[in-house]
Write an enzyme that holds these catalytic residues in place. Structure first.
Site, PDB file in Angstrom:
ATOM      1  N   LYS A 211     -22.512  18.654  43.433  1.00  0.00           N
ATOM      2  CA  LYS A 211     -22.093  20.068  42.658  1.00  0.00           C
ATOM      3  C   LYS A 211     -21.771  20.093  41.171  1.00  0.00           C
ATOM      4  CE  LYS A 211     -18.495  20.815  45.817  1.00  0.00           C
ATOM      5  NZ  LYS A 211     -16.810  20.360  46.151  1.00  0.00           N
ATOM      6  N   GLU A 217     -25.359   8.067  41.068  1.00  0.00           N
ATOM      7  CA  GLU A 217     -26.540   7.494  42.138  1.00  0.00           C
ATOM      8  C   GLU A 217     -27.612   9.049  41.622  1.00  0.00           C
ATOM      9  OE1 GLU A 217     -22.388   5.508  43.613  1.00  0.00           O
ATOM     10  OE2 GLU A 217     -23.651   8.201  42.782  1.00  0.00           O
ATOM     11  N   GLY A 272     -18.033  18.352  50.462  1.00  0.00           N
ATOM     12  CA  GLY A 272     -19.256  17.716  50.121  1.00  0.00           C
ATOM     13  C   GLY A 272     -20.009  17.846  52.248  1.00  0.00           C
ATOM     14  N   ARG A 273     -19.418  17.008  52.714  1.00  0.00           N
ATOM     15  CA  ARG A 273     -19.614  16.712  53.595  1.00  0.00           C
ATOM     16  C   ARG A 273     -19.243  18.259  54.386  1.00  0.00           C
ATOM     17  NH1 ARG A 273     -14.494  14.552  51.951  1.00  0.00           N
ATOM     18  NH2 ARG A 273     -12.828  15.195  52.689  1.00  0.00           N
ATOM     19  N   GLU A 358     -14.231   9.952  55.761  1.00  0.00           N
ATOM     20  CA  GLU A 358     -13.884  10.380  54.551  1.00  0.00           C
ATOM     21  C   GLU A 358     -12.603  11.508  53.842  1.00  0.00           C
ATOM     22  OE1 GLU A 358     -16.717  10.076  51.223  1.00  0.00           O
ATOM     23  OE2 GLU A 358     -16.582  12.505  51.523  1.00  0.00           O
ATOM     24  N   HIS A 389     -29.125  -1.727  74.727  1.00  0.00           N
ATOM     25  CA  HIS A 389     -29.654  -3.542  74.240  1.00  0.00           C
ATOM     26  C   HIS A 389     -29.320  -3.861  72.641  1.00  0.00           C
ATOM     27  CE1 HIS A 389     -32.488  -3.041  77.824  1.00  0.00           C
ATOM     28  NE2 HIS A 389     -32.688  -1.674  77.465  1.00  0.00           N
ATOM     29  N   LYS A 510     -16.001   4.299  41.209  1.00  0.00           N
ATOM     30  CA  LYS A 510     -16.647   4.376  40.493  1.00  0.00           C
ATOM     31  C   LYS A 510     -16.005   4.085  38.783  1.00  0.00           C
ATOM     32  CE  LYS A 510     -18.474   8.484  43.211  1.00  0.00           C
ATOM     33  NZ  LYS A 510     -18.204   9.846  43.924  1.00  0.00           N
TER      34      LYS A 510
END
Length: 556
Positions: A211, A217, A272-273, A358, A389, A510
């Site tokens: 954005k 990152e 964002g999500r 979040e 399992h 951050k």
């Protein structure tokens, strides 16, 4: 505060009367009078291609009515309309949260600050369609004139998890026309390095998805990718054939070297999500084609229509949200499990982790006061039958009760004879076993009487689950499934009176990382007296020592 509401306190009292009642009683007595069948029909709902059976929950009709009353008293209908009206419900950032507009028809009346957002949304969609068709048809080529065979989506968080999950879920629809998709999110160089060895730079396209175009990152990976192209013979002026951007920051995109004509816009009123429906989903359109992407939008829109118009007691997102409230706040269950019985949906639990934790991992209410109830549970899970399992032992017999959402397509995306019946049988059996359990008497009746073994083979049961079924895993039904959990998350945020659309909790780490990075690289030295706590200083010192030894070793 939600804890002051009449329905909340009525639920507290009701919980005391129902908490020890075994669910199997409600099913067993149906053998004679059909009560169990009525329970299933009462506690099930269908919408937008999804069928929800929530009868295996620790609820009666009284419980359900009280939960719906709590939703009403907490203002869910009012807050829902505020969201659809484009009001600034993201109060801490003074923004709307209007992701529903992204999947709406062009003539929908969605406005932000008095201006219709639909022309801009559909302009971007048209550009996405044109671009994806050019790449998939071979009209868009790399610097040598060769067609694009591989696309790398570089993003993190919502710019990665959503598109990655959808591309994995719909991989069965990818054809030989579409490029292979790769997703790089982690700043750990291993992920990018292991991706690059599989790529031909002449036939690789990169989507830089950020954005702000400043995400640490994402930009680290984008810059490394840029250097890889240059090191492999792509000239600076040819990079435009290999990079496009999804961003709101035109100037930063231009500075990086991407032509703004190849920038696909989205807006600050999209979290964002919640953004995979926007140009953030460009990778989806490239992978499976724009028609499938449009069908994904239609499925999300169908769930939006259901959420907005269905009465609370018949509203799938509301029902699922309130069941989550029941277990988190009245049974104090700290986690919830997502168990999709579909390898195609194996990334859905990871997507939900960001969506729910979040959004609702907050401890401060809208008015700035601390909450007086638990908020988001820890969300976890993997695809069935693998989970059986691994961690299902704990779900069945552990000391903590974990509500489970089982999700399964009735028709498999890919079929091998006999496999899918086994998969569905396991899904249905796990939900039944969690509800029923197994008693000492049942073991004895089966001839198992060894007192050293019997206590270990007893299953307490009475462990709740939802089962969500779809006929098959189409883009439409996947869109509905995603929107269902978006709205479920929103409703729970309303109940807790928190802002589900900010994420200040990701910021501090951050901020603190920036000076530490400089110290690790030797660009700066920490004030050992006070820049960091003693533990962090020691960690930095140890890392610097090891890194300095590595850089001092001469290369061959």
């Amino acid at each position: 505060m939600p804890t002051d509401l009449h329905a909340w306190n009525a639920l507290l009292q009701h919980h005391d009367t129902i908490r020890d009642t075994p669910m199997r009683e409600w099913f067993d007595k149906g053998n004679d009078n059909g009560d169990a069948d009525r329970r299933v029909s009462t506690f099930s709902v269908e919408a937008a291609g999804l069928y929800l059976d929530f009868s295996k929950n620790r609820i009666t009709q009284e419980t359900f009515d009280l939960l719906m009353r709590l939703a009403e008293e907490a203002g869910v209908p009012c807050r829902r309309e505020a969201m659809f009206a484009g009001e600034h419900i993201n109060a801490t950032e003074d923004r709307a949260a209007l992701h529903v507009a992204l999947r709406a028809l062009p003539d929908a009346p969605f406005r932000v600050d008095g201006t219709s957002v639909m022309p801009g949304i559909h302009d971007v969609l048209r550009r996405m369609q044109s671009f994806s068709e050019r790449v998939r048809s071979g009209q868009w080529t790399g610097y040598t004139g060769e067609t694009i065979t591989d696309v790398v989506n570089i993003g993190i968080g919502g710019s990665d998890l959503g598109p990655r999950m959808v591309c994995r879920a719909l991989a069965h629809l990818a054809d030989r026309v579409g490029p292979r998709m790769h997703f790089v999110s982690n700043v750990d160089g291993t992920e990018l390095a292991e991706t690059l060895v599989r790529l031909n730079p002449a036939r690789t396209l990169v989507i830089v998805c950020s954005k702000t175009f400043t995400t640490l990152e994402t930009m680290a990976n984008a810059c490394s990718m840029r250097e890889w192209f240059l090191a492999n013979g792509v000239a600076e002026h040819q990079l435009a054939c290999h990079f496009v951007a999804v961003s709101t920051n035109t100037e930063a995109v231009r500075k990086f070297g991407i032509d703004p004509a190849n920038m696909f816009e989205f807006w600050d009123w999209i979290g964002g999500r919640f953004s995979l429906w926007s140009s953030v989903g460009l990778s989806i359109a490239l992978a499976v084609g724009f028609d499938a992407f449009e069908d994904l939008l239609r499925g999300g829109r169908a769930m939006d229509d259901h959420f907005r118009t269905a009465p609370l007691a018949q509203n799938m997102p509301v029902i699922m949200a309130m069941l989550g409230i029941w277990y988190r706040n009245f049974f104090n269950m700290p986690t919830s499990c997502m168990a999709p019985y579909s390898t195609s949906l194996e990334l859905f639990p990871a997507f939900l982790q960001q969506l729910e934790m979040e959004s609702n991992g907050k401890s401060v209410q809208l008015d700035g006061r601390r909450v007086r109830s638990h908020t988001s549970p820890v969300v976890w899970g993997t695809a069935g039958t693998n989970g059986q399992h691994a961690y299902f032992q704990m779900i069945h017999q552990g000391s903590q009760i974990v509500p489970v959402d089982f999700v399964a397509p009735l028709v498999p995306p890919r079929s091998l004879p006999g496999h899918h019946a086994k998969l569905l049988a396991n899904c249905f059996a796990q939900a039944e076993a969690l509800m029923r359990g197994r008693s000492t008497e049942e073991l004895h009746a089966a001839g198992i009487t060894d007192p050293a073994r019997v206590p270990h083979m007893v299953f307490e049961g009475n462990r709740p689950s939802n089962t969500l079924l779809m006929e098959d895993l189409t883009p439409h039904v996947l869109g509905a499934l995603i929107a269902l959990y978006e709205h479920r998350t929103f409703v729970q945020g309303v109940i807790w009176n928190i802002n589900s659309f900010d994420q200040w909790g990701v910021e501090l780490g951050k901020i603190l990382a920036r000076p530490i990075e400089g110290e690790l690289k030797g660009d700066s030295v920490a004030d050992t007296a006070g820049a960091h706590d003693a533990s962090t200083r020691a960690l930095i010192a140890r890392a610097r020592e090891v890194l300095s030894r590595q850089t001092s070793v001469p290369s061959n």
